[in-house]
Design a protein around this motif. Structure first.
Motif, PDB file in Angstrom:
ATOM      1  N   SER A  14     -15.571 -47.366  42.056  1.00 10.66           N
ATOM      2  CA  SER A  14     -15.110 -47.931  41.034  1.00 10.66           C
ATOM      3  C   SER A  14     -14.944 -49.465  40.679  1.00 10.66           C
ATOM      4  CB  SER A  14     -13.839 -47.473  40.411  1.00 10.66           C
ATOM      5  OG  SER A  14     -13.916 -46.025  40.171  1.00 10.66           O
TER       6      SER A  14
ATOM      7  N   TYR B  24     -19.369 -47.354  36.540  1.00  9.26           N
ATOM      8  CA  TYR B  24     -18.143 -47.824  36.724  1.00  9.26           C
ATOM      9  C   TYR B  24     -17.046 -47.166  35.943  1.00  9.26           C
ATOM     10  CZ  TYR B  24     -18.664 -50.324  32.194  1.00  9.26           C
ATOM     11  OH  TYR B  24     -18.882 -50.610  30.894  1.00  9.26           O
ATOM     12  N   LEU B  25     -15.545 -47.663  36.200  1.00 10.13           N
ATOM     13  CA  LEU B  25     -14.531 -47.047  35.536  1.00 10.13           C
ATOM     14  C   LEU B  25     -13.846 -48.674  35.592  1.00 10.13           C
ATOM     15  CD1 LEU B  25     -12.443 -45.285  34.499  1.00 10.13           C
ATOM     16  CD2 LEU B  25     -11.992 -44.474  36.673  1.00 10.13           C
TER      17      LEU B  25
ATOM     18  N   THR C 184     -17.349 -35.440  34.376  1.00  8.10           N
ATOM     19  CA  THR C 184     -18.461 -35.532  35.146  1.00  8.10           C
ATOM     20  C   THR C 184     -19.132 -34.013  35.600  1.00  8.10           C
ATOM     21  OG1 THR C 184     -17.338 -36.290  37.130  1.00  8.10           O
ATOM     22  CG2 THR C 184     -18.515 -37.878  35.605  1.00  8.10           C
TER      23      THR C 184
ATOM     24  N   ARG D 231      -9.964 -47.784  31.729  1.00  7.40           N
ATOM     25  CA  ARG D 231      -9.886 -46.678  30.951  1.00  7.40           C
ATOM     26  C   ARG D 231     -11.303 -46.273  30.295  1.00  7.40           C
ATOM     27  NH1 ARG D 231      -5.450 -43.512  30.943  1.00  7.40           N
ATOM     28  NH2 ARG D 231      -6.301 -42.291  29.118  1.00  7.40           N
ATOM     29  N   ARG D 232     -12.314 -47.212  30.599  1.00  7.26           N
ATOM     30  CA  ARG D 232     -13.732 -47.016  30.050  1.00  7.26           C
ATOM     31  C   ARG D 232     -14.623 -46.859  31.155  1.00  7.26           C
ATOM     32  NH1 ARG D 232     -15.924 -48.562  25.243  1.00  7.26           N
ATOM     33  NH2 ARG D 232     -18.049 -49.893  25.397  1.00  7.26           N
ATOM     34  N   SER D 233     -15.483 -46.123  30.968  1.00  6.73           N
ATOM     35  CA  SER D 233     -16.515 -45.746  32.141  1.00  6.73           C
ATOM     36  C   SER D 233     -17.832 -45.606  31.558  1.00  6.73           C
ATOM     37  CB  SER D 233     -16.094 -44.351  32.808  1.00  6.73           C
ATOM     38  OG  SER D 233     -17.018 -43.991  33.835  1.00  6.73           O
TER      39      SER D 233
ATOM     40  N   TYR E 257      -9.302 -41.705  36.612  1.00  9.65           N
ATOM     41  CA  TYR E 257     -10.141 -41.196  37.547  1.00  9.65           C
ATOM     42  C   TYR E 257     -10.161 -39.718  37.576  1.00  9.65           C
ATOM     43  CZ  TYR E 257     -12.104 -40.056  42.056  1.00  9.65           C
ATOM     44  OH  TYR E 257     -12.833 -39.527  42.952  1.00  9.65           O
TER      45      TYR E 257
ATOM     46  N   SER F  80     -21.864 -41.862  37.883  1.00  4.64           N
ATOM     47  CA  SER F  80     -20.706 -42.760  37.339  1.00  4.64           C
ATOM     48  C   SER F  80     -21.036 -44.129  37.919  1.00  4.64           C
ATOM     49  CB  SER F  80     -19.570 -42.076  37.864  1.00  4.64           C
ATOM     50  OG  SER F  80     -18.467 -43.220  37.315  1.00  4.64           O
TER      51      SER F  80
ATOM     52  N   LEU G 198     -12.286 -38.444  34.563  1.00  2.00           N
ATOM     53  CA  LEU G 198     -13.519 -38.593  34.686  1.00  2.00           C
ATOM     54  C   LEU G 198     -14.352 -37.566  35.523  1.00  2.00           C
ATOM     55  CD1 LEU G 198     -15.920 -40.494  34.294  1.00  2.00           C
ATOM     56  CD2 LEU G 198     -15.318 -41.930  36.127  1.00  2.00           C
TER      57      LEU G 198
END
Length: 511
Positions: free
Chosen positions: A492, A419-420, A403, A423-425, A396, A417, A399
């Motif tokens: 998220s 989704y997270l 961003t 460790r993938r967004s 987070y 954003s 990210l």
């Protein structure tokens, strides 16, 4: 080509302008005097150095995102590539050592555009959007005037006045003062010297492949497409699909597209996602396309049936029925569909009659899909490109850093954003340019303490890898930051939860 293309644009026939260059320019100047609004071009790609000369003669460096108006000139230096995009989606690319002037660029009373583009020397590539109403565009060199209505073509102007013009799509009306215009059709070219007759020929794509400038332009406009159309003759499934091969050939003949390699497509041909896609599951179709890095996936089914009749004199009549859909792999959006297409053919055997009918069906479907895909791409170009950005290696905290920097990049209008998870967004970004332009700006941005690299690129999406910056501390955030952290946690997806198959941009890449 979206483009694009993001590769040939939609097959449109140019207005055949039967006027010499001097007469045409005079009419355009007289018709627009004092009544038309200004129109602008925007710099959407710049690699290398270029100079801008304003109407008053002042010279400055060209910058990304810069707006250019009527009467202004760009001079590119050696090893420079520069791209301009007009408000109607038309793209003009300038090669190295090119002097280019927006001699006329105005909005018409009917909402169209009238433009005269002058090049003294250098290399230009045009992807002209379909023009409407009273729109007109011409390109002038020392030896030729090219008038278009919606096409893809390139112009090479040498210092000695020679011009080479090559058309990839549409029709260009080429003329000189005192001479009747000559229509240059797709895959035709001509050479011109001042006050000399045109020399006509055909475009040699084997030579194009040796030219880095031409290859760069074609690749900027290409979409990666996978086509899978299983086929039956009667009730028997065949191993080689005639309709699929015919559709692939039609896409290959359009330089806007490149096809996923057959061995890659074969890996998923019998997979569960594709089986679901063939039953109408667009999310599964998109997921299957992402497995082979396709921008678009075309799935369908074809069946041939045949019968004999005394009235045919012993010949066999075959009917082909084909259904198909074109799906964007990043969003699962259906951008073209044929619920039912039928063609018929007659021949001496069942097999040959069926093959003829299936081939015709595949070609017809491909032609209709190409037109729909390109039309949608042009609409996207006019309103700004929406890009999905897949990010690996973030928590987070990272990210938020990412961003915030992305939101400050020139040309970025919005960053969301979606989704997270693990460790993938997935981010959704609206950008005044295309994926390549955004990738260049990301590579140049400062994300410290993070290191951000562009590891994947296609017409509709970017893939980023984030390293550095350390792990997010397990301790609670300071009180002042807690509301943001709580809000972010709500936005998220739950840790470990797999996003649903894509019906919106948020879900596609998780497959």
């Amino acid at each position: 080509m979206i483009v694009g293309g993001w590769t040939r644009m939609a097959a449109v026939v140019a207005r055949r302008v039967g006027l010499g260059g001097l007469v045409l320019c005079a009419m355009m100047a007289a018709g627009m005097a004092g009544s038309a609004d200004s129109y602008k071009a925007t710099v959407t790609f710049l690699k290398g150095m270029a100079r801008h000369q304003g109407k008053g003669g002042a010279i400055a460096n060209v910058t990304l995102g810069q707006a250019l108006l009527e009467g202004e000139t760009i001079l590119t230096l050696q090893n420079t590539k520069c791209e301009l995009k007009l408000e109607n989606g038309t793209v003009i690319r300038l090669g190295p050592s090119t002097k280019f002037t927006l001699a006329t660029l105005q909005r018409t009373p009917m909402g169209g555009v009238k433009g005269v583009f002058k090049v003294v020397s250098g290399r230009l590539w045009f992807t002209v959007a379909k023009l409407t109403g009273d729109s007109e565009m011409t390109t002038q060199t020392p030896s030729v005037v090219a008038a278009v209505k919606g096409t893809v073509y390139r112009v090479d102007a040498a210092a000695d006045g020679k011009t080479d013009l090559a058309v990839y799509d549409g029709v260009v009306a080429a003329s000189q003062p005192g001479q009747a215009p000559v229509d240059v059709h797709p895959m035709e070219q001509l050479a011109a010297m001042p006050n000399s007759a045109f020399e006509r020929g055909t475009v040699d794509e084997s030579q194009d492949d040796k030219d880095d400038w031409i290859k760069w332009n074609k690749n900027r406009d290409k979409l990666r497409v996978m086509i899978i159309i299983p086929e039956k003759h009667g009730e028997e499934r065949v191993s080689s699909s005639v309709s699929e091969n015919a559709a692939m050939k039609r896409f290959l003949n359009n330089y806007l597209f490149k096809l996923v390699e057959k061995d890659q497509a074969d890996k998923i041909r019998d997979g569960e996602k594709l089986k679901a896609a063939l039953k109408g599951d667009t999310a599964a179709a998109a997921a299957a396309g992402l497995e082979v890095a396709a921008d678009l996936i075309i799935v369908g089914e074809a069946r041939a049936s045949y019968f004999k009749s005394p009235v045919l004199g012993g010949l066999i009549s075959a009917t082909a029925n084909l259904t198909g859909r074109a799906v964007r792999a990043d969003t699962a959006e259906v951008i073209a569909a044929l619920p039912g297409l039928s063609t018929r053919a007659v021949d001496i055997t069942d097999e040959s009659a069926a093959s003829k009918a299936l081939m015709a069906a595949g070609e017809k479907m491909a032609s209709e899909f190409i037109d729909s895909i390109i039309a949608g791409w042009k609409r996207d170009a006019r309103k700004g490109t929406g890009l999905n950005v897949i990010v690996d290696g973030v928590d987070y905290k990272k990210l938020k850093i990412l961003t915030n920097v992305l939101a400050g990049i020139e040309g970025v209008r919005d960053v969301q954003s979606l989704y997270l998870v693990g460790r993938r967004s997935l981010l959704s970004i609206t950008f005044a340019g295309d994926s390549t332009g955004l990738a260049d700006r990301i590579e140049a941005a400062n994300f410290a303490p993070l290191k951000v690299g562009v590891v994947g690129l296609s017409a509709y999406k970017l893939e980023l890898e984030v390293t550095g910056g350390g792990a997010m501390a397990p301790a609670p955030a300071p009180a002042a930051a807690s509301p943001k952290a709580e809000a972010g946690a709500e936005e998220s997806a739950p840790e470990g939860a797999a996003p649903q198959a894509p019906v919106t941009p948020a879900a596609t890449p998780a497959q």
